[in-house]
Structures are given as C-alpha cells and as structure tokens.
Write a protein that holds these residues in place. Structure first.
Motif, PDB file in Angstrom:
ATOM      1  N   LEU A  67      -6.011   6.890  10.255  1.00 40.71           N
ATOM      2  CA  LEU A  67      -6.607   5.853  11.110  1.00 40.71           C
ATOM      3  C   LEU A  67      -5.733   5.527  12.308  1.00 40.71           C
ATOM      4  CD1 LEU A  67      -7.852   3.371   8.340  1.00 40.71           C
ATOM      5  CD2 LEU A  67      -9.299   4.745   9.849  1.00 40.71           C
ATOM      6  N   ASN A  68      -4.546   6.154  12.377  1.00 33.59           N
ATOM      7  CA  ASN A  68      -3.582   5.856  13.436  1.00 33.59           C
ATOM      8  C   ASN A  68      -3.258   4.358  13.452  1.00 33.59           C
ATOM      9  OD1 ASN A  68      -1.845   6.530  15.527  1.00 33.59           O
ATOM     10  ND2 ASN A  68      -3.398   6.179  17.117  1.00 33.59           N
ATOM     11  N   ALA A  69      -2.983   3.820  12.266  1.00 35.13           N
ATOM     12  CA  ALA A  69      -2.735   2.382  12.124  1.00 35.13           C
ATOM     13  C   ALA A  69      -1.487   1.966  12.880  1.00 35.13           C
ATOM     14  CB  ALA A  69      -2.585   2.028  10.648  1.00 35.13           C
ATOM     15  N   SER A  70      -1.580   0.819  13.556  1.00 34.99           N
ATOM     16  CA  SER A  70      -0.443   0.280  14.291  1.00 34.99           C
ATOM     17  C   SER A  70       0.607  -0.275  13.337  1.00 34.99           C
ATOM     18  CB  SER A  70      -0.906  -0.818  15.251  1.00 34.99           C
ATOM     19  OG  SER A  70      -1.937  -0.349  16.096  1.00 34.99           O
ATOM     20  N   THR A  91      11.112   4.913  -0.611  1.00 36.43           N
ATOM     21  CA  THR A  91      11.399   6.024   0.308  1.00 36.43           C
ATOM     22  C   THR A  91      10.237   6.264   1.265  1.00 36.43           C
ATOM     23  OG1 THR A  91      12.788   7.055  -1.384  1.00 36.43           O
ATOM     24  CG2 THR A  91      12.048   8.454   0.422  1.00 36.43           C
ATOM     25  N   MET A  92       9.014   6.202   0.758  1.00 34.54           N
ATOM     26  CA  MET A  92       7.852   6.401   1.626  1.00 34.54           C
ATOM     27  C   MET A  92       7.780   5.332   2.714  1.00 34.54           C
ATOM     28  SD  MET A  92       4.681   7.716  -0.759  1.00 34.54           S
ATOM     29  CE  MET A  92       4.903   6.617  -2.143  1.00 34.54           C
ATOM     30  N   LEU A  93       8.075   4.085   2.371  1.00 34.06           N
ATOM     31  CA  LEU A  93       8.018   3.005   3.356  1.00 34.06           C
ATOM     32  C   LEU A  93       9.132   3.136   4.390  1.00 34.06           C
ATOM     33  CD1 LEU A  93       7.152  -0.079   1.113  1.00 34.06           C
ATOM     34  CD2 LEU A  93       5.614   1.299   2.515  1.00 34.06           C
ATOM     35  N   LEU A  94      10.343   3.494   3.942  1.00 34.90           N
ATOM     36  CA  LEU A  94      11.456   3.659   4.884  1.00 34.90           C
ATOM     37  C   LEU A  94      11.188   4.799   5.861  1.00 34.90           C
ATOM     38  CD1 LEU A  94      14.577   3.188   2.551  1.00 34.90           C
ATOM     39  CD2 LEU A  94      13.731   1.601   4.294  1.00 34.90           C
ATOM     40  N   PRO A  99       5.291   0.507  11.882  1.00 33.03           N
ATOM     41  CA  PRO A  99       5.896  -0.685  11.273  1.00 33.03           C
ATOM     42  C   PRO A  99       5.204  -1.050   9.960  1.00 33.03           C
ATOM     43  CG  PRO A  99       5.516  -1.038  13.612  1.00 33.03           C
ATOM     44  CD  PRO A  99       4.832   0.243  13.265  1.00 33.03           C
ATOM     45  N   THR A 100       5.994  -1.500   8.991  1.00 29.07           N
ATOM     46  CA  THR A 100       5.464  -1.934   7.698  1.00 29.07           C
ATOM     47  C   THR A 100       5.850  -3.393   7.480  1.00 29.07           C
ATOM     48  OG1 THR A 100       7.441  -1.066   6.604  1.00 29.07           O
ATOM     49  CG2 THR A 100       5.499   0.355   6.654  1.00 29.07           C
ATOM     50  N   ALA A 119      10.343  -2.683   3.516  1.00 29.99           N
ATOM     51  CA  ALA A 119       9.439  -2.965   4.631  1.00 29.99           C
ATOM     52  C   ALA A 119      10.230  -3.446   5.846  1.00 29.99           C
ATOM     53  CB  ALA A 119       8.409  -4.008   4.222  1.00 29.99           C
ATOM     54  N   ASP A 120       9.688  -3.212   7.039  1.00 28.87           N
ATOM     55  CA  ASP A 120      10.361  -3.632   8.269  1.00 28.87           C
ATOM     56  C   ASP A 120      10.404  -5.149   8.392  1.00 28.87           C
ATOM     57  OD1 ASP A 120      10.803  -0.962   9.258  1.00 28.87           O
ATOM     58  OD2 ASP A 120       8.652  -0.870   9.641  1.00 28.87           O
ATOM     59  N   SER A 121       9.354  -5.810   7.934  1.00 36.65           N
ATOM     60  CA  SER A 121       9.294  -7.274   7.983  1.00 36.65           C
ATOM     61  C   SER A 121       8.784  -7.791   6.650  1.00 36.65           C
ATOM     62  CB  SER A 121       8.368  -7.747   9.111  1.00 36.65           C
ATOM     63  OG  SER A 121       8.767  -7.218  10.360  1.00 36.65           O
TER      64      SER A 121
END
Length: 480
Positions: A67-70, A91-94, A99-100, A119-121
């Motif tokens: 979906l090319n999610a932002s 690992t998948m999130l890093l 941005p996550t 997660a980033d935030s």
C-alpha cells in the motif's frame, strides 16, 4: 562592463535568496505536516506473542509495503509471550523502511515491551504501562541468568538502535540516548539501578506519565485518531488489518471444537469402512474429516509433512494388523500410537517444543492436544460402535437402506441346501476375514460364513459354528 557584472551578480543573489526562502517555506510546511495525504496502516497485536503472531506481523508489513504506507501503527495490548517470536517481530520493525508507531492500548509487558521499544515512536493510553520484561517460565518462575542476560542485551540494543538526540545543558550541547538503554535493561533486571527511578531492588515498569518523563513515550492518547493528531498526521487514509474471508474460514476450521469433530469423523469413517467394506461412504467421510482437519493446520503453518505421514502410517499399520496378521498385536498398537501422535502434533506449533524442556512453556502445551485427540478418538470409536450395533445390525430401517439385506424364507419357496448339513457345533478355521461375511474351512471344505451377530473375525481364527441357516453358517471365535 563592471556595472553589468554587478547587476548580474545582484540578481543572482536575489534569485538564490528567493529559492532559499521558498525552500525554507517548503521545509517548514513539510515539518509541520510531514504526513500530508498519508496512508496509515494499523497492525493489531492483542494476544500473547507466539509464532502465529510473527506470521501475522509478516503479512501485515507486506500488505503495508504494497500500500506504500507512510507509517505503520502497532496497536498493542499484550502481556508477553515467546522470546524468539518477539525478537523476530522486533527485528522486522527495526528494519522496516517506513516510520513505525507503537500504540500501547493498555499493556506492553515482557516480550511486548521489547516490541514496543523497536518502534520509532511510542504513544500510550492513559492507565497503560510498559516494562516487566524479566524472562519467566510457564509457571511464572524466573529463568536462569543465561536467559536474563540475553534479554537485557536485547532491550539495551533495541533502545540504542534509536540513537542519540542533542540536549542543551548549561549552554552546551550534550548528546544523550533518545531512549536510555539503562532503563531498558532495568525493565529486565531488578539489580539494575537507575538514579531517581530504580534503586536496584525491583524491575522497572513505567506508567504513561513516567514513560513520557523518561523519554520512552511521545504522548498519551485514548484512541488511534487522537494519536494521529498528536503525531501531526491530520490528512490520512487509515487501513486496518482485516483477515480475508479465507483467513476467517481457516480460523473457523481451527476451532478446537470443530477439530475434535473432525477427529470423530476420521475414526468413525475408518471404523465403518472396516465393518462394511465396499460401501464407500464411510471412507469418503473419513477422508473429508482428514482434509478438514489437516488443511487449515497446514495453512496456519502448524502441521508439517511428517505429521501427516505419521497419521497415514498409523492407518496402514492398523489395516495390516486386521487383514494380514491375525489377532491384535504389535502392528495394531503401533498404528494407534502413530495415528494419535500425528493428529496431536498437527495441533502443536512445533516451534514451541524447544521451550518445553527449558520450562519456558508448560508441558500442557503438548499434553493438551494429545488429550483432545485421545478423548475425541475415544468418543468417535464409542459412537461408531453404538451406531453400528443400533443401525447396521438387527432389523433397523437404516440397515436396510445402506446394507444389502435379503431374506430367503421357506414359506416363499426358498429351500436351504445347507439347512440339513448338521454343521452346528463343528469347528473350523477362517480362510478369509469375516467382516462380517467370508469363508470358513471345515473338514477340508470351504463354506460361506459370517460372524455371529455380524461380528468381525480375522483370517486364520479358530471358530465354532453356532447355527447354519438360509445357506450361511454363523460362527463365533473359539474360546482359548
């Protein structure tokens, strides 16, 4: 000429200044609304962290990428789970390029805290908490320091992965960790002291306000919409992970109650097919039950090829015991064990088995599926015997519909050629299985015979003729 050069230089400076101002305006606008027209993907984690969660997160991130999610929001409410599954998600999130954002929608404990830190935030619902990441076994007892050391290092490394941020102190710029690795470690180890937070006697668990104060949370939000507003995401399209109809259907088929019913169909179908060979319908029921049992477990990644082969091997061994070797011995027992083992292990995520010897998961993880299979198989066998006695023997109407039954009565003109044989009480040996009909050798001659009351008798079994009626001998096993 000098004036011309001066004029050109002056205009170039004006143009550069205009471009700079324009760029600053664009940069300021992008900073004020970095997600203008954003595509936001909502990924739910609202259960214990297990290998199945890893598969779900993998599918979600692939869908978000398509979906090319932002940005991706992880809606979390979990008390933890299996460590290596949490590490895989971390690992998948890093590594995820977009941005996550972790939305702790109540609890992010233990393995959930590790995932949230990746997660980033992080945003938290009022009343939520994060931490308490000490590794424990299935009974809640603390695991040896070998496991705690590994968890401490992962928590530190995850916090360090978000780097340092500048902070002004006494007129100087000091670079500090965005998320303090020492606090992350203190979520695992009660002996890790953090000034003004932990005195080295207890594991750290942060409330929403404490997480904000110590840099582990960007803000409090009561909903995803409020979170997006706090993050400055006003113009967005929200996509939430929703299982497809196939996923929902597979989830429906993996319901434990239905799985037990499929086992009953398998056992009942096999039993009836052995009792009434050639009818076909019981075999179709057994095959259908096996397909409905194994197929969704394969789709969920639970069942493996060896489990299906073990189940089929069990069936072959039982058939060999019945039709090839007389009596009931080693092959039959091995066949039953193989069938039950294959059915039970298909219900178990084999990735979890490595945690049973260490105590991280209780033995009930393995014993539970075995108990389900044994009870279901027992119920299926008892129901099959009851239905067989009730409907496929005697004078039941169902028996006349599914079994070829004919009465040749002397009153209707039929005369038995064997009625005066006088074979009642004679001994013989079955030359074929009586299931229920077959052949018996008496005095060197072969006779058509059936098990008394349609009982099944294997090949090579000593029998006694109980009666000879209507051209068929009825036999029972000779007592030892």
């Amino acid at each position: 000429m000098h004036k011309l050069c001066t004029a050109i230089l002056f205009h170039l400076l004006l143009f550069a200044a205009a471009v700079s101002v324009r760029g600053a305006e664009i940069s300021a606008r992008e900073e004020a609304a970095p997600y203008a027209g954003a595509t936001v993907y909502l990924l739910p984690i609202r259960e214990d962290i297990m290998p199945a969660t890893v598969r779900q997160v993998t599918r979600c991130l692939e869908e978000a990428t398509a979906l090319n999610a932002s940005c991706v929001i992880i809606d979390m409410n979990t008390y933890g789970g299996v460590l290596d599954a949490a590490d895989s998600i971390r690992t998948m999130l890093l590594d995820y390029p977009a941005p996550t954002i972790a939305f702790i929608n109540n609890q992010a404990a233990s393995a959930g805290a590790l995932i949230a830190l990746a997660a980033d935030s992080i945003y938290m619902r009022p009343g939520a908490s994060i931490g308490a990441a000490t590794v424990v076994d299935g009974s809640g007892a603390v695991m040896p320091d070998k496991y705690q050391s590994f968890m401490r290092s992962m928590m530190r490394a995850t916090a360090e992965a978000h780097g340092r941020v500048p902070s002004a102190e006494r007129g100087d710029t000091v670079w500090r960790w965005r998320r303090d690795p020492q606090i992350a470690e203190a979520m695992v180890s009660p002996s890790t002291a953090v000034p003004d937070l932990a005195d080295g006697t207890q594991v750290v668990t942060l409330t929403a306000d404490e997480a904000i104060a110590w840099g582990f949370c960007e803000g409090k939000a009561s909903s995803v919409e409020e979170l997006l507003a706090l993050a400055g995401i006003d113009d967005y399209t929200l996509y939430e992970y929703a299982p497809s109809w196939l996923d929902r259907f597979i989830g429906f088929l993996t319901n434990p109650t239905l799985q037990a019913l499929f086992i009953i169909l398998i056992i009942g179908g096999i039993y009836f097919e052995l009792q009434t060979p050639g009818v076909g319908f019981p075999l179709v029921v057994a095959i259908l039950g096996a397909v409905l049992y194994f197929a969704p477990l394969y789709a969920e990644g639970l069942a493996a090829h060896w489990e299906l082969l073990l189940f089929l091997t069990g069936i072959v061994l039982i058939i060999l015991e019945i039709f090839v070797t007389p009596g009931f011995g080693v092959l039959g027992i091995l066949g039953i064990v193989a069938m039950i083992t294959g059915l039970a292990f298909a219900l178990i995520d084999t990735a979890l088995l490595r945690y049973v010897p260490t105590g991280e998961l209780p033995v009930s993880v393995v014993l539970g599926p075995f108990l389900i299979v044994i009870i279901s198989a027992g119920v299926g066998l008892l129901l099959s015997i009851w239905f067989g006695n009730r409907f496929l023997r005697g004078k039941s109407g169902l028996r006349r519909r599914v079994v070829l039954v004919s009465d040749m009565k002397p009153a209707d003109g039929y005369v038995s050629v064997a009625a005066d044989r006088g074979l009642t009480g004679r001994e013989g040996i079955t030359s074929t299985p009586l299931r229920p009909a077959g052949k018996v050798v008496i005095g060197g001659r072969h006779y058509e015979a059936a098990g008394d009351d349609a009982a099944f008798i294997g090949k090579g079994i000593a029998v006694i003729v109980t009666r000879d009626e209507n051209g068929i001998l009825y036999c029972r096993k000779k007592e030892a």
